[in-house]
Enzyme design. Structure first.
Site, PDB file in Angstrom:
ATOM      1  N   GLY A 249       0.769  -1.242   0.000  1.00 14.19           N
ATOM      2  CA  GLY A 249       0.000   0.000   0.000  1.00 14.19           C
ATOM      3  C   GLY A 249       0.797   1.288   0.000  1.00 14.19           C
ATOM      4  N   PRO A 295       4.709  -5.064  -0.820  1.00 13.56           N
ATOM      5  CG  PRO A 295       6.898  -4.308  -1.120  1.00 13.56           C
ATOM      6  CD  PRO A 295       6.086  -5.303  -0.333  1.00 13.56           C
ATOM      7  N   GLY A 296       3.522  -3.674  -3.840  1.00 22.17           N
ATOM      8  CA  GLY A 296       3.328  -3.940  -5.265  1.00 22.17           C
ATOM      9  C   GLY A 296       3.579  -2.664  -6.055  1.00 22.17           C
ATOM     10  NE  ARG A 297      -0.721   2.198  -5.868  1.00 24.18           N
ATOM     11  CZ  ARG A 297      -1.756   2.221  -6.706  1.00 24.18           C
ATOM     12  NH1 ARG A 297      -1.635   2.833  -7.861  1.00 24.18           N
ATOM     13  NH2 ARG A 297      -2.904   1.668  -6.375  1.00 24.18           N
ATOM     14  NE  ARG A 334      -3.818   3.135 -11.231  1.00 24.19           N
ATOM     15  CZ  ARG A 334      -3.471   4.333 -10.787  1.00 24.19           C
ATOM     16  NH1 ARG A 334      -2.851   5.179 -11.579  1.00 24.19           N
ATOM     17  NH2 ARG A 334      -3.730   4.691  -9.555  1.00 24.19           N
ATOM     18  CE1 TYR A 338      -9.399   2.135  -8.773  1.00 22.78           C
ATOM     19  CE2 TYR A 338      -7.382   2.492  -9.996  1.00 22.78           C
ATOM     20  CZ  TYR A 338      -8.240   1.643  -9.326  1.00 22.78           C
ATOM     21  OH  TYR A 338      -7.914   0.326  -9.195  1.00 22.78           O
ATOM     22  CB  CYS A 365     -15.753   3.788 -29.633  1.00 21.07           C
ATOM     23  SG  CYS A 365     -14.966   3.663 -31.217  1.00 21.07           S
ATOM     24  CD  GLU A 366     -16.456   3.306 -23.594  1.00 18.30           C
ATOM     25  OE1 GLU A 366     -17.029   4.033 -22.766  1.00 18.30           O
ATOM     26  OE2 GLU A 366     -16.853   2.188 -23.929  1.00 18.30           O
TER      27      GLU A 366
HETATM   28  C1  LIG Z   1      -2.910  -5.194  -3.827  1.00 17.87           C
HETATM   29  C2  LIG Z   1      -2.359  -5.861  -2.652  1.00 17.87           C
HETATM   30  C3  LIG Z   1      -1.052  -5.596  -2.244  1.00 17.87           C
HETATM   31  C4  LIG Z   1      -0.177  -4.571  -2.904  1.00 17.87           C
HETATM   32  O1  LIG Z   1      -0.659  -3.281  -2.739  1.00 17.87           O
HETATM   33  P1  LIG Z   1       0.174  -2.046  -3.341  1.00 17.87           P
HETATM   34  O2  LIG Z   1      -0.662  -0.877  -3.029  1.00 17.87           O
HETATM   35  O3  LIG Z   1       0.288  -2.281  -4.795  1.00 17.87           O
HETATM   36  O4  LIG Z   1       1.488  -2.017  -2.666  1.00 17.87           O
HETATM   37  C5  LIG Z   1      -0.563  -6.313  -1.175  1.00 17.87           C
HETATM   38  N1  LIG Z   1      -1.319  -7.233  -0.538  1.00 17.87           N
HETATM   39  C6  LIG Z   1      -2.583  -7.502  -0.903  1.00 17.87           C
HETATM   40  C7  LIG Z   1      -3.350  -8.521  -0.188  1.00 17.87           C
HETATM   41  C8  LIG Z   1      -3.149  -6.821  -1.967  1.00 17.87           C
HETATM   42  O5  LIG Z   1      -4.402  -7.084  -2.311  1.00 17.87           O
END
Ligand SMILES: *Cc1c(COP(=O)(O)O)cnc(C)c1O
Length: 441
Positions: A249, A295-297, A334, A338, A365-366
């Site tokens: 997150g 962490p992903g994002r 995105r 959002y 086409c939007e």
């Molecule tokens: C999406 C998600 C993440 C990663 O969140 P980021 O905001 O991309 O860092 C981690 N854990 C779970 C369970 C998620 O659903």
């Protein structure tokens, strides 16, 4: 622009990423094109990994949340950086397995995992499954029994923490579809339920409070609530959780309304979490749990940019000026989802002053097919190369073939070298699964 080690403007006035001139990349690989900076990805994974090593004696694990950007090369980089991954579908799991990723370092999430996904996960030997319903606990226990296995699980807990972010990406409010609520006692009930299952081994608890969060306090609060939950469960049942997974997150810079964080800032977020877990554990007489973050994002977002070619330009005097590009909501949904804000520049004239405010329109086409609205730009001309920054996360992974457009290829750049990690689609790819029933012939 958020200039950093690997993103800069070169002598020609061109945008450069990972040592590669993006105008040259556009020429060589075509547009639209996702470009990923390998060094930035490795730096981000490294800073989380090393912070756990240095501040928590290595008693933890970083998982790259692969839904942010999933492809074989990404899992290989994660493995090389000695982190685990989390997956949220059979498809992500398959991609990880195909890349040779060690299954024991894979965690599987999902609020409604399908039976075939759970079976596949067990057959692959996925290390940990994060259970999110009573029904799932029953199914998983049965599947594990059939295979004479004891499956490691965590429980997804909803601690009721409200983080300041878009409501669609908040995931731990009391009304969330995710997790077992602490407040209404469900979290305690599922804990006892899973402890009674013969073929499940409860390792501990998980929570993920949302995405694109900058407030340290939200993470710290979640850490405190979960540690307190461990203590409450220990008091009630004698069971002390050994693992605490606090999700991901961490926020990233998209435009100048957001702070622009460096590696040490991300280390600070994790240090704040670690300190809270340490002090709460001590106060509550618990053994500090094995700490997992996901962490992903923040790992991939700023590592990625998307390159487009400017096509039609439509000026509605005194109202709006649209710059249309050869991409759109099919490669980046995105804004449509959002109203996300992006930083946009002309890659071939990145050193020029912005002289007007324009909206960037896609080719679908939007009317809602926009990438950015009223953003500053130099006077664009057809043929200019446009770069949209911070598109490494949740762009390719959310892309579609809407209007039967191609999902763009992705390349990985490092020290000026660029290679495909996702090849371009072809027209044949688009009709590959189409079938024509006899009666239509
Ligand atoms: C999406 C998600 C993440 C990663 O969140 P980021 O905001 O991309 O860092 C981690 N854990 C779970 C369970 C998620 O659903």
């Amino acid at each position: 622009m958020n200039e950093r080690e690997t993103l800069r403007i070169n002598e020609k006035g061109h945008l450069e990423l990972g040592g590669a001139d993006t105008v040259e990349l556009a020429k060589k690989f075509g547009t639209p094109l996702y470009v990923f900076d390998e060094k930035h990805i490795r730096n981000m994974l490294g800073v989380y990994r090393d912070t756990i090593l240095e501040e928590y004696d290595g008693n933890g694990l970083v998982l790259y949340a692969s839904k942010a950007f999933s492809c074989k090369a990404m899992y290989i980089i994660a493995a090389q950086e000695r982190v685990g991954v989390d997956v949220v579908s059979g498809g992500e799991l398959y991609t990880a397995v195909q890349s040779g990723f060690p299954a024991d370092k894979i965690y599987m999430h999902g609020n409604n995992k399908l039976l075939r996904e759970l079976e596949y996960a067990l057959d692959c030997g996925v290390g940990t499954i994060v259970v999110d319903s009573f029904r799932e606990a029953d199914i998983l226990d049965g599947l594990a029994a059939k295979r004479s296995k004891k499956q490691n699980v965590l429980l997804r807990i909803n601690p009721g923490v409200e983080a300041h972010t878009h409501s669609f990406i908040q995931t731990a409010r009391t009304d969330s579809k995710f997790g077992f609520s602490v407040a209404d006692g469900t979290a305690a009930n599922i804990t006892e339920y899973v402890l009674s299952k013969n073929n499940l081994r409860l390792k501990g608890f998980h929570c993920h409070i949302g995405s694109q969060i900058f407030e340290k306090q939200s993470f710290v609060l979640a850490a405190a609530k979960l540690t307190e939950f461990i203590a409450a469960i220990k008091d009630k049942t004698g069971y002390e959780a050994e693992e605490l997974n606090l999700g991901g997150g961490f926020g990233v810079w998209y435009n100048d309304e957001e702070p622009c964080l460096g590696l040490s800032d991300y280390a600070d977020y994790l240090k704040a979490i670690i300190n809270e877990v340490k002090s709460c554990s001590e106060r509550l007489g618990l053994k500090p749990p094995f700490l997992v973050i996901e962490p992903g994002r923040s790992v991939v977002a700023e590592a990625g940019i998307t390159l487009y070619t400017v096509g039609a330009i439509k000026d509605i005097p005194a109202i709006k000026k649209y710059i249309a590009i050869d991409g759109g909501m099919f490669d980046n949904p995105r804004y449509a989802l959002y109203q996300s804000k992006y930083t946009v520049l002309l890659a071939n004239r990145a050193d020029e002053k912005c002289t007007e405010k324009v909206s960037i329109a896609g080719k679908c086409c939007e009317s809602g097919d926009l990438i950015a609205v009223d953003v500053p730009l130099p006077k664009a001309e057809s043929g200019d190369i446009m770069a949209v920054l911070t598109t490494g996360a949740y762009n390719y992974s959310m892309a579609s073939n809407y209007n039967r457009n191609f999902i763009p290829a992705a390349i990985l750049v490092k020290d000026g070298k660029a290679d495909y990690i996702i090849r371009p689609q072809t027209y044949e790819d688009l009709v590959r699964n189409d079938c024509i029933p006899e009666r239509l012939k």
